[in-house]
Design an enzyme around this catalytic site. Sequence first.
Site, PDB file in Angstrom:
ATOM      1  N   GLN A 107       0.818  -1.216   0.000  1.00  0.00           N
ATOM      2  CA  GLN A 107       0.000   0.000   0.000  1.00  0.00           C
ATOM      3  C   GLN A 107       0.848   1.260   0.000  1.00  0.00           C
ATOM      4  O   GLN A 107       0.355   2.339  -0.309  1.00  0.00           O
ATOM      5  CB  GLN A 107      -0.932   0.017   1.215  1.00  0.00           C
ATOM      6  CG  GLN A 107      -1.982  -1.085   1.167  1.00  0.00           C
ATOM      7  CD  GLN A 107      -2.905  -0.999   2.362  1.00  0.00           C
ATOM      8  OE1 GLN A 107      -2.588  -1.511   3.426  1.00  0.00           O
ATOM      9  NE2 GLN A 107      -4.030  -0.331   2.201  1.00  0.00           N
TER      10      GLN A 107
ATOM     11  N   HIS B 245      -7.049  -9.256   6.654  1.00  0.00           N
ATOM     12  CA  HIS B 245      -7.069  -8.242   5.590  1.00  0.00           C
ATOM     13  C   HIS B 245      -5.632  -7.881   5.170  1.00  0.00           C
ATOM     14  O   HIS B 245      -5.317  -7.810   3.973  1.00  0.00           O
ATOM     15  CB  HIS B 245      -7.818  -7.009   6.121  1.00  0.00           C
ATOM     16  CG  HIS B 245      -7.924  -5.860   5.185  1.00  0.00           C
ATOM     17  ND1 HIS B 245      -9.135  -5.397   4.700  1.00  0.00           N
ATOM     18  CD2 HIS B 245      -6.980  -5.040   4.646  1.00  0.00           C
ATOM     19  CE1 HIS B 245      -8.911  -4.353   3.901  1.00  0.00           C
ATOM     20  NE2 HIS B 245      -7.619  -4.117   3.857  1.00  0.00           N
ATOM     21  N   GLU B 246      -4.753  -7.682   6.160  1.00  0.00           N
ATOM     22  CA  GLU B 246      -3.370  -7.275   5.839  1.00  0.00           C
ATOM     23  C   GLU B 246      -2.605  -8.421   5.169  1.00  0.00           C
ATOM     24  O   GLU B 246      -1.832  -8.197   4.230  1.00  0.00           O
ATOM     25  CB  GLU B 246      -2.634  -6.799   7.094  1.00  0.00           C
ATOM     26  CG  GLU B 246      -3.247  -5.592   7.786  1.00  0.00           C
ATOM     27  CD  GLU B 246      -3.624  -4.461   6.859  1.00  0.00           C
ATOM     28  OE1 GLU B 246      -2.897  -4.209   5.880  1.00  0.00           O
ATOM     29  OE2 GLU B 246      -4.672  -3.840   7.087  1.00  0.00           O
TER      30      GLU B 246
HETATM   31 ZN    ZN Z   1      -6.461  -2.676   2.942  1.00  0.00          ZN
END
Ligand code: ZN
Length: 188
Positions: free
Chosen positions: A51, A130-131
Amino acid sequence: MSLLDIHVLGSPILRQETERVEQFTPELRRLVDDMFDTMDKAKGVGLAAPQVGRRERLAVVEVDETRLVVINPEIILKEGSVRGEEGCLSMPEIYADVDRFSRVIVRAQDIDGVWYEVEGTELLGRCLQHEIDHLHGRLFTDRLSLLKRRAAMREWEYEKAKYPKLLRVLPVGDLPKERDANTPDTKT
Ligand code: ZN
């Protein structure tokens, strides 16, 4: 310490597999510090290296009092199922209900390379899953039914226009305040 730009959906790095971290260097520590600052500034509870445009298999997480650096993580136990709302710093304003395991145990390395295990239920369990998905090029919308995914993607088409370079640049100034030095380190 500095804020990092967040890659939003459409940026190819979000879809790439990460690379195992082998060296626990001062540079890695700086990256982690910057990721915590960026996550705090963006008011997230987790942030994975892709990200912020990086290939390292690592994420940072902060849920309630639990603040973790999760390096080379693996889910070693998963059980149950629970549906709950998720969002993603790489898809601002998009939220949807996602099915996840209700309890996981994750084995990972900390910033010194020391292996530890952490149990995640509720928000922490959801956040860890999620990560870890991010570290394998997956996004929460991949886990939606076709119809819900299409609806989310339609919404995202509008939101995406705000990020012409597929980068979310956080405003400078007003940096997160210093953390309480007494915040317990809850990793095991
Ligand atoms: Zn995310």
